[in-house]
Write an enzyme that holds these catalytic residues in place. Structure first.
Site, PDB file in Angstrom:
ATOM      1  N   GLU A  31      17.583  -5.842 -18.674  1.00 35.12           N
ATOM      2  CA  GLU A  31      17.551  -7.013 -18.444  1.00 35.12           C
ATOM      3  C   GLU A  31      16.955  -8.179 -19.616  1.00 35.12           C
ATOM      4  O   GLU A  31      15.931  -8.709 -19.015  1.00 35.12           O
ATOM      5  CB  GLU A  31      16.903  -7.357 -16.940  1.00 35.12           C
ATOM      6  CG  GLU A  31      17.418  -6.478 -15.813  1.00 35.12           C
ATOM      7  CD  GLU A  31      16.813  -6.505 -14.641  1.00 35.12           C
ATOM      8  OE1 GLU A  31      15.672  -7.272 -14.534  1.00 35.12           O
ATOM      9  OE2 GLU A  31      16.953  -5.782 -13.427  1.00 35.12           O
TER      10      GLU A  31
ATOM     11  N   ASN B  46      21.309  -2.304 -19.735  1.00 38.40           N
ATOM     12  CA  ASN B  46      21.489  -2.579 -18.493  1.00 38.40           C
ATOM     13  C   ASN B  46      21.031  -3.789 -17.924  1.00 38.40           C
ATOM     14  O   ASN B  46      20.178  -4.384 -18.237  1.00 38.40           O
ATOM     15  CB  ASN B  46      20.525  -1.502 -17.485  1.00 38.40           C
ATOM     16  CG  ASN B  46      20.873  -1.188 -16.045  1.00 38.40           C
ATOM     17  OD1 ASN B  46      21.886  -0.959 -15.800  1.00 38.40           O
ATOM     18  ND2 ASN B  46      19.892  -1.665 -15.305  1.00 38.40           N
TER      19      ASN B  46
ATOM     20  N   HIS C 273      24.743  -5.600  -7.886  1.00 33.33           N
ATOM     21  CA  HIS C 273      24.315  -5.972  -6.768  1.00 33.33           C
ATOM     22  C   HIS C 273      24.913  -7.218  -6.378  1.00 33.33           C
ATOM     23  O   HIS C 273      24.675  -8.516  -6.629  1.00 33.33           O
ATOM     24  CB  HIS C 273      22.535  -6.423  -6.758  1.00 33.33           C
ATOM     25  CG  HIS C 273      21.578  -5.522  -7.612  1.00 33.33           C
ATOM     26  ND1 HIS C 273      21.315  -4.268  -6.673  1.00 33.33           N
ATOM     27  CD2 HIS C 273      20.799  -5.379  -8.872  1.00 33.33           C
ATOM     28  CE1 HIS C 273      20.640  -3.651  -7.424  1.00 33.33           C
ATOM     29  NE2 HIS C 273      20.318  -4.210  -8.608  1.00 33.33           N
TER      30      HIS C 273
ATOM     31  N   GLU D 223      23.418   0.163 -10.100  1.00 33.83           N
ATOM     32  CA  GLU D 223      22.474  -0.156  -9.118  1.00 33.83           C
ATOM     33  C   GLU D 223      23.195  -0.943  -7.886  1.00 33.83           C
ATOM     34  O   GLU D 223      22.701  -1.730  -7.483  1.00 33.83           O
ATOM     35  CB  GLU D 223      21.340  -1.031  -9.760  1.00 33.83           C
ATOM     36  CG  GLU D 223      20.564  -0.605 -10.653  1.00 33.83           C
ATOM     37  CD  GLU D 223      19.374  -1.287 -11.123  1.00 33.83           C
ATOM     38  OE1 GLU D 223      19.031  -2.506 -10.352  1.00 33.83           O
ATOM     39  OE2 GLU D 223      19.052  -1.186 -12.326  1.00 33.83           O
TER      40      GLU D 223
ATOM     41  N   ASP E 168      24.788  -2.041  -4.559  1.00 34.56           N
ATOM     42  CA  ASP E 168      24.511  -2.253  -3.155  1.00 34.56           C
ATOM     43  C   ASP E 168      25.268  -3.614  -3.062  1.00 34.56           C
ATOM     44  O   ASP E 168      25.351  -4.587  -3.889  1.00 34.56           O
ATOM     45  CB  ASP E 168      23.016  -2.326  -2.752  1.00 34.56           C
ATOM     46  CG  ASP E 168      22.007  -3.236  -3.666  1.00 34.56           C
ATOM     47  OD1 ASP E 168      22.636  -4.056  -4.292  1.00 34.56           O
ATOM     48  OD2 ASP E 168      21.174  -2.985  -3.857  1.00 34.56           O
TER      49      ASP E 168
END
Length: 676
Positions: A165, A208, A245, A273, A275
């Site tokens: 990030e 990432n 996400h 990650e 979701d």
């Protein structure tokens, strides 16, 4: 004695690779299996060489519903918080790895791959790091942290999120303000990646980030420019992680384009990650489909197991509900991966206590032996005395057997196939010295299908550890010329082999790594390791996996995954006090772990003349080099837990003479004390 002739008495063994699944009957068009279908996420992803993983929290590992789903469904693990800076180096230079080790060791024991998350991130950063304002100090602190953490898990983590990030949200496409950028400048990313490469050259190094899934976004373009620059200048970067996400609508329309464009730069892409708010089955399917459509999309990780485990718990974004039941999105994902749901019922809570547990291996074994099933078939150019060292897979409705042929002039390989054991004796023998495998010393074969590579492997010994490949197991002329796993004998073997011989290479893979076992006729079992992605290259870290006296741990090791369990079975041939061959056995929960004796003595052997009956007559007193009949045919070498069968070599007890001319024949053991 000529060492190559002496070597010929043994066999190299199997090559194994990825998914731990029960395979359906494959198609009949070619010798390469059709896509196989599994009923769990990790097992099905593995069929295409990918992983399907989850984030894991150490504090939840005492929850049996949580760990039950974790162990059943996922072949990759990411520590949710336990490898971040505030968990591993809360005070400068004082590292704590207890929780991270717990996750790492548990995953390794179950054959699950491990992603490392994360080394350099502006968040979850201890205050002492955030307060550093001297560039040299911060540079030293950052590089020491990367090196120390990566060294801790060197060779055990397949991909590391080196920097996390670093880019700003919004329309700038530039790096965000952080202690690393503000004190070290934009060059901190390059330095972090170069330091990481030095710390663990085998690990994939990833950048990432979140909100980089839409191709047209400025943030996505900023990351793309960085990766393109790194690749152009030789800065080590191997993969880009897209966190994914998503809101209720799932991925943006350009998501697959984004994956493809990053991959075109020469890096892997990973969904790291995942979701999705309210877990729409269609949204999940679209996300997974995008990955499946990009060859360099190597894996998917969902960020948690049950909705109650999610950082977005109020949005119910995961594949399992709070009770651990599969949601509709689960079946959408499994189907998109190419698998088949195990049943239509939604509940996957632990079975009631009355339900049957998977069968366990017994502590004592008894067997019944067939008579001689396969004998040599000499011809005008092959004056064969013995057939030995068999390897066998059942594929496409046939048994495919490869074996060593032994004669006074040396050793080579033979192939035959048949529908059932009653036809084994009449099957045509195809001599592989007439193929690209060639003449000269070749012995101790093992065969398996490498599912990720869609290729059959035949492993054998040539004085080195060698292999050939073939897209069609039923075509004996399709094998490639021999290639070697090693440039030369590993030093540790050279130092311990004494007057023995380097023999019987056996390769088996879990979902993360491939292991090559070998023997030395001097009481040592060796093990080398490479990653599934590097296989068949990169075998390093050769160690002594087990040792005993010379004849107690002699040769012909077999290693298998026991179906429906977290157990591996090791067999090694020994020479008894009566001079006869027999097998000892051990078990372990990890291919890299230590081995616990199972049936490992002359009085309680795995297979020896004293626990074998011969209804057709005692044609042999040796139970020697062979292979289990497997439950599948892939690189995981999975065997059933009960009703075991073992194809082995035996010979007339009265035979004598030069070893190369002994009359070895093949027979089949069938377990008679199975409890299921």
């Amino acid at each position: 004695m000529n060492p190559l002739k002496r070597l010929g008495r043994r066999r190299a063994s199997v090559l194994a690779l990825l998914a731990t699944v029960a395979l359906v009957t494959p198609g009949t068009a070619t010798g390469a299996p059709d896509d196989v279908k599994a009923s769990t996420l990790g097992a099905q992803a593995a069929q295409s060489g990918r992983y399907f993983g989850t984030a894991v929290a150490a504090g939840r590992l005492g929850d049996s519903t949580y760990t039950g789903i974790l162990d059943r469904e996922f072949n990759s693990v990411t520590a949710e918080n336990e490898m971040k800076w505030d968990a591993t180096e809360r005070s400068r230079g004082q590292f704590t790895f207890g929780a991270a080790d717990q996750i790492m060791n548990r995953a390794a024991a179950r054959g699950q791959r491990m992603r490392g998350h994360t080394l350099v991130w502006h968040s979850q950063l201890p205050g002492w790091v955030s307060s550093i304002r001297d560039a040299n100090t911060l540079r030293g602190v950052m590089n020491n942290h990367i090196t120390t953490v990566m060294n801790r898990y060197k060779g055990r983590i397949h991909s590391w999120d080196v920097v996390n990030e670093a880019f700003a949200d919004g329309g700038s496409g530039q790096l965000r303000s952080s202690v690393f950028r503000d004190v070290l400048g934009n060059g901190f990313l390059e330095e972090a990646f170069r330091t990481a490469r030095s710390a663990d050259p085998a690990a994939k190094l990833c950048y990432n980030d979140y909100n980089i899934e839409n191709w047209s976004d400025a943030k996505t373009q900023g990351v793309y420019r960085m990766v393109r620059d790194f690749k152009a200048r030789g800065v080590p970067i191997d993969c880009v992680g897209l966190q994914a996400h998503f809101g209720t609508g799932g991925p943006p329309a350009s998501f697959q384009t984004t994956l493809s464009n990053f991959a075109a730069l020469g890096v892997d892409v990973q969904i790291t990650e995942l979701d999705i708010a309210q877990a729409s089955p269609n949204a999940y399917a679209n996300t997974v489909r995008a990955c499946m459509n990009v060859a360099r999309c190597t894996g998917i990780t969902v960020w948690g197991i049950r909705d109650s485990d999610s950082w977005r718990a109020g949005e119910n974004p995961l594949l399992f509900d709070r009770g651990g039941n599969k949601k509709p999105a689960y079946n959408a994902v499994l189907t998109t991966l190419g698998g088949t749901p195990a049943s239509t019922r939604q509940t996957d809570a632990p079975p009631p206590r009355s339900a049957a547990a998977p069968a366990a291996l017994p502590s004592r074994f008894s067997w019944s032996s067939s008579g001689t099933l396969i004998s040599p078939k000499p011809d005008a150019t092959h004056n064969i005395a013995g057939i030995k060292d068999p390897t066998v897979v059942q594929y496409n409705g046939k048994y495919h057997v490869f074996a060593s042929t032994a004669s006074s002039s040396g050793y080579n390989l033979v192939y035959l196939n048949f529908n059932d054991w009653s036809q084994a004796g009449s099957a045509t023998h195809h001599y592989l010295d007439r193929t690209a495998i060639g003449s000269g010393y070749r012995a101790a074969p093992q065969v398996f299908y490498n599912a990720p590579q869609r290729l059959w492997y035949l492993v054998y010994q040539t004085g080195n550890a060698s292999y050939s490949t073939n897209p069609d197991i039923s075509n004996p002329n399709g094998w490639s010329a021999p290639r070697n796993f090693y440039s030369s004998m590993p030093d540790i073997i050279r130092q311990n082999i004494g007057n023995g011989y380097w023999v019987d290479m056996w390769v088996i893979c879990d979902s993360a790594n491939c292991y090559l076992f070998s023997s030395d006729d001097n009481g040592h079992l060796y093990r080398s390791q490479t990653t599934v992605g590097q296989f068949p290259n990169g075998f390093t870290n050769t160690v002594i996996a087990a040792q005993d006296s010379k004849y107690a741990l002699f040769e012909a090791s077999n290693v298998y995954k026991v179906q429906g369990s977290n157990q591996y079975l090791l067999l090694v041939e020994a020479i008894g006090s009566d001079g006869r061959r027999y097998f000892r056995s051990w078990t372990s929960t990890s291919l890299a772990g230590s081995w616990t004796p199972l049936a490992a003595s002359e009085s309680n052997p795995f297979a020896r003349a004293n626990n074998v009956t011969f209804p057709s007559g005692a044609w042999t007193r040796d139970i020697s080099h062979g292979e289990m009949i497997r439950a599948g045919y892939d690189q995981t070498l999975t065997i059933p837990a009960c009703r075991l069968q073992y194809l082995y070599q035996g010979m007339n007890p009265n035979a004598s003479g030069d070893y190369n001319t002994l009359p070895w024949r093949l027979g089949l053991l069938t377990q008679t004390n199975s409890t299921c």
